[in-house]
Each structure stands twice: as structure tokens, then as C-alpha cells.
Design a protein around this motif. Structure first.
Motif, PDB file in Angstrom:
ATOM      1  N   GLN A   1      15.427  15.304  10.838  1.00  8.72           N
ATOM      2  CA  GLN A   1      15.952  14.048  10.984  1.00  8.72           C
ATOM      3  C   GLN A   1      14.961  12.836  11.258  1.00  8.72           C
ATOM      4  N   ILE A   2      14.055  12.916  12.052  1.00 10.10           N
ATOM      5  CA  ILE A   2      12.994  11.993  12.345  1.00 10.10           C
ATOM      6  C   ILE A   2      12.432  11.809  10.831  1.00 10.10           C
ATOM      7  N   GLY A   3      11.864  12.597  10.165  1.00  6.61           N
ATOM      8  CA  GLY A   3      11.542  12.426   8.706  1.00  6.61           C
ATOM      9  C   GLY A   3      12.378  11.583   7.679  1.00  6.61           C
ATOM     10  N   ILE A   4      13.567  12.184   7.775  1.00 11.49           N
ATOM     11  CA  ILE A   4      14.609  11.324   7.004  1.00 11.49           C
ATOM     12  C   ILE A   4      14.885   9.773   7.387  1.00 11.49           C
ATOM     13  N   ASP A   5      14.883   9.627   8.826  1.00 14.32           N
ATOM     14  CA  ASP A   5      14.888   8.101   9.159  1.00 14.32           C
ATOM     15  C   ASP A   5      13.736   7.505   8.409  1.00 14.32           C
ATOM     16  N   VAL A   6      12.573   8.034   8.911  1.00 11.46           N
ATOM     17  CA  VAL A   6      11.264   7.162   8.246  1.00 11.46           C
ATOM     18  C   VAL A   6      11.355   6.992   7.018  1.00 11.46           C
ATOM     19  N   TYR A   7      11.642   7.807   6.058  1.00 16.67           N
ATOM     20  CA  TYR A   7      11.533   7.790   4.796  1.00 16.67           C
ATOM     21  C   TYR A   7      12.565   7.129   4.086  1.00 16.67           C
ATOM     22  N   SER A   8      13.861   7.215   4.712  1.00 11.45           N
ATOM     23  CA  SER A   8      14.869   6.338   4.344  1.00 11.45           C
ATOM     24  C   SER A   8      14.772   4.934   4.477  1.00 11.45           C
ATOM     25  N   ALA A   9      14.173   4.516   5.520  1.00 13.80           N
ATOM     26  CA  ALA A   9      13.854   3.152   5.755  1.00 13.80           C
ATOM     27  C   ALA A   9      12.494   2.544   4.734  1.00 13.80           C
ATOM     28  N   MET A  10      11.719   3.623   4.652  1.00 14.34           N
ATOM     29  CA  MET A  10      10.857   3.079   3.528  1.00 14.34           C
ATOM     30  C   MET A  10      11.028   3.124   2.171  1.00 14.34           C
TER      31      MET A  10
ATOM     32  N   ALA B   1       9.056  12.742  -0.266  1.00  9.21           N
ATOM     33  CA  ALA B   1       9.297  13.179   0.990  1.00  9.21           C
ATOM     34  C   ALA B   1      10.468  12.979   1.574  1.00  9.21           C
ATOM     35  N   LEU B   2      11.392  11.876   1.165  1.00 11.17           N
ATOM     36  CA  LEU B   2      12.749  11.895   1.714  1.00 11.17           C
ATOM     37  C   LEU B   2      13.581  13.073   1.375  1.00 11.17           C
ATOM     38  N   ALA B   3      13.286  13.513  -0.249  1.00 11.71           N
ATOM     39  CA  ALA B   3      14.023  14.752  -0.547  1.00 11.71           C
ATOM     40  C   ALA B   3      13.731  16.071   0.140  1.00 11.71           C
ATOM     41  N   GLU B   4      12.292  16.171   0.606  1.00  9.75           N
ATOM     42  CA  GLU B   4      11.786  17.253   1.401  1.00  9.75           C
ATOM     43  C   GLU B   4      12.276  17.385   2.547  1.00  9.75           C
ATOM     44  N   TYR B   5      12.274  16.223   3.332  1.00  8.97           N
ATOM     45  CA  TYR B   5      13.153  16.267   4.651  1.00  8.97           C
ATOM     46  C   TYR B   5      14.549  16.760   4.683  1.00  8.97           C
ATOM     47  N   THR B   6      15.182  16.255   3.512  1.00  6.45           N
ATOM     48  CA  THR B   6      16.711  16.434   3.448  1.00  6.45           C
ATOM     49  C   THR B   6      16.858  17.594   3.082  1.00  6.45           C
ATOM     50  N   ALA B   7      16.016  18.368   2.546  1.00  3.81           N
ATOM     51  CA  ALA B   7      16.356  19.978   2.325  1.00  3.81           C
ATOM     52  C   ALA B   7      15.994  20.621   3.449  1.00  3.81           C
ATOM     53  N   LYS B   8      14.770  20.257   4.172  1.00  6.62           N
ATOM     54  CA  LYS B   8      14.685  21.057   5.462  1.00  6.62           C
ATOM     55  C   LYS B   8      15.777  20.979   6.544  1.00  6.62           C
ATOM     56  N   LEU B   9      16.332  19.726   6.718  1.00  6.80           N
ATOM     57  CA  LEU B   9      17.471  19.517   7.395  1.00  6.80           C
ATOM     58  C   LEU B   9      18.401  20.525   6.999  1.00  6.80           C
TER      59      LEU B   9
ATOM     60  N   GLN C   1       0.723  -1.431  -0.139  1.00  3.76           N
ATOM     61  CA  GLN C   1       0.051   0.044   0.091  1.00  3.76           C
ATOM     62  C   GLN C   1       0.943   1.397  -0.146  1.00  3.76           C
ATOM     63  N   LEU C   2       2.247   1.064  -0.020  1.00  5.13           N
ATOM     64  CA  LEU C   2       2.999   2.276  -0.048  1.00  5.13           C
ATOM     65  C   LEU C   2       3.262   2.899  -1.278  1.00  5.13           C
ATOM     66  N   ASP C   3       3.312   4.198  -1.530  1.00  8.82           N
ATOM     67  CA  ASP C   3       3.572   4.825  -2.746  1.00  8.82           C
ATOM     68  C   ASP C   3       5.270   4.974  -2.988  1.00  8.82           C
ATOM     69  N   ALA C   4       6.002   4.432  -3.811  1.00  7.47           N
ATOM     70  CA  ALA C   4       7.242   4.445  -3.866  1.00  7.47           C
ATOM     71  C   ALA C   4       7.487   5.779  -4.558  1.00  7.47           C
ATOM     72  N   GLU C   5       6.837   6.593  -5.293  1.00  8.40           N
ATOM     73  CA  GLU C   5       6.977   7.919  -5.867  1.00  8.40           C
ATOM     74  C   GLU C   5       7.043   8.956  -4.713  1.00  8.40           C
TER      75      GLU C   5
END
Length: 242
Positions: free
Chosen positions: A227-236, A206-214, A197-201
Motif C-alpha cells: 500500500q505504501i508503494g501504491i501511494d508513492v507511485y500513484s502520486a509520482m 512500479a505502480l502496476a507491480e505494487y498493485t499486483a502485490k497487494l 529526473q523521474l522516469d515516467a515508464e
């Protein structure tokens, strides 16, 4: 008082010293009481055995002494915090016990429950193996696993009803896993979503967005959130093979 000059100057050190002395006095008092109780129980047990009636009476007396010791300990112990409860404490244990002869039929199986705050994904199901993403590293549990409590990090929980045949995979954000000595295990997660059910795109975006925010903020709170967002979306993304 004569020991106070040996301690570093400061109120915290004095409080620690007084607490330590109270703890030592309580421990000595409890051990003296335990020794008297054991001595009394031993004497009565020997007398009862000589009278050919010591089996049941000695056992009852010893049980009473144990209860009295526990009651006194709970009253005087420096730390009165109760042991933490696990999900099994809220479940009828008779439902998780296998009937006689069933263990042989279900050799290699364990009883598994998977719970969210708003949903139960598995309730006391027979499974062969579960793979967990713990903060200390990924590991698998099977029947007979040693008891353990593990904190989960963002990653995939893979439930193998039949190893490498009937497998369900869920992405979890966080949670805890409880493994008991009787081949019963529970996973309590904050959120869990089937991998399909996860959307790859959207995960990539989301990973790019949180990386830019950091990299764009100097605020400590915003950095921690990013950093929390990066951890979650990197794992995803890793779970999706991106």
C-alpha cells in the motif's frame, strides 16, 4: 480513599485517580505561590513608585518572580517533556533577520530552506511562494503565513522564487514543513528528486507491480508495504501526468 468505590474496578483507574490528585495538588500549590509572588511584587512596586524609584526595581522584582515561578513549575509539573525543537532552533537567527529597510525591498518574499538528511537543496533563500503536499491536503505558504507544522505525504513541493516564472518542482516521499511567524519556513524531507529526473515508464511499471502485490498476498505486513508503494507511485504518476 472515600472516592475509590466510585471508580471502575481496575488498577489503571486507580493509577489515573492518584495521578490526577497529584496533578491537582501541584497546580493548587503553584497557583498559591504565584498569587503570593504577584501580591508581593505589587506591594513592593507601589512602595517603590511612592519613593519615585519604582520603575526599574519593580521590573527587576517581577522578572525574578517570573523566573522563580517557571523554575518551580518545571520541578513540579506532571509532564516534564520539553517543547519540540524545529530546524530554526539550530540556525543562527541573526542570519535570517532582514536588515533595516530590506523588508520594503523584499516585499512579499519569505526566507525558505529545503533540507534532506544528505543534502541541502535551499538554504535561507528569498522566495515568493511554496506549494506543499500535506497529509491534510495541498496548501501554499507565502510571507506572513500563520505559524504551522505540517506532515508531508508523497507529492510535489513547488518552490516559486518568482511566482509562475522561476519555479522548481521536487517530488518528495514524506517529511515535515515548519512555518514560522517571521516569514521563515523550512521543509525537511526524507528524499526529494527534481521532477525532470523521474522516469515516467518506470513509475508506471512500479505502480502496476505494487498493485499486483497487494492483491496477491494475505500477509498484513506485505499488504502494508504494498500500500505504501501504491501511494508513492500513484502520486509520482500524477506528478508526471501519466
Amino acid at each position: 480513599r472515600w472516592q475509590m468505590h466510585l471508580l471502575p474496578v481496575g488498577f489503571g483507574a486507580c493509577v489515573w485517580h492518584r495521578r490526577r490528585r497529584r496533578t491537582m495538588r501541584a497546580a493548587r500549590s503553584l497557583w498559591r505561590m504565584r498569587a503570593r509572588s504577584m501580591s508581593s511584587a505589587s506591594g513592593e512596586g507601589r512602595g517603590a513608585a511612592a519613593a519615585n524609584a519604582g520603575g526599574n526595581e519593580g521590573g527587576g522584582e517581577e522578572e525574578g518572580n517570573a523566573k522563580a515561578f517557571r523554575k518551580t513549575w518545571l520541578e513540579r509539573a506532571p509532564d516534564t517533556q520539553e517543547p519540540p525543537l524545529t530546524p530554526s532552533d539550530y540556525v543562527d537567527q541573526t542570519k535570517t533577520m532582514q536588515p533595516e529597510g530590506e523588508a520594503e525591498k523584499q516585499a512579499g518574499k519569505m526566507i525558505f530552506s529545503f533540507m534532506l538528511p544528505h543534502e541541502t537543496l535551499a538554504k535561507q533563500e528569498q522566495v515568493e511562494m511554496v506549494l506543499l503536499p500535506a497529509t491534510t491536503g495541498e496548501f501554499g505558504i507565502m510571507a506572513g503565513h500563520v505559524p504551522v507544522i505540517a506532515q508531508l505525504k508523497p507529492g510535489v513541493v513547488a518552490v516559486h522564487k518568482e511566482q509562475d516564472k522561476d519555479v522548481k518542482k521536487y517530488f518528495v516521499s514524506s517529511g515535515f514543513a515548519f512555518v514560522h511567524e517571521n516569514s521563515v519556513a523550512e521543509v525537511c524531507a526524507v528524499e526529494a528528486v527534481p521532477i525532470e529526473q523521474l522516469d515516467a515508464e518506470k513509475a508506471k511499471e512500479a505502480l502496476a507491480e505494487y498493485t499486483a502485490k497487494l492483491s496477491a498476498t494475505d500477509d498484513e505486513y506485505e499488504k502494508a508495504n504494498a500500500q505504501i508503494g501504491i501511494d508513492v507511485y500513484s502520486a509520482m504518476n500524477a506528478a508526471l501526468g501519466n
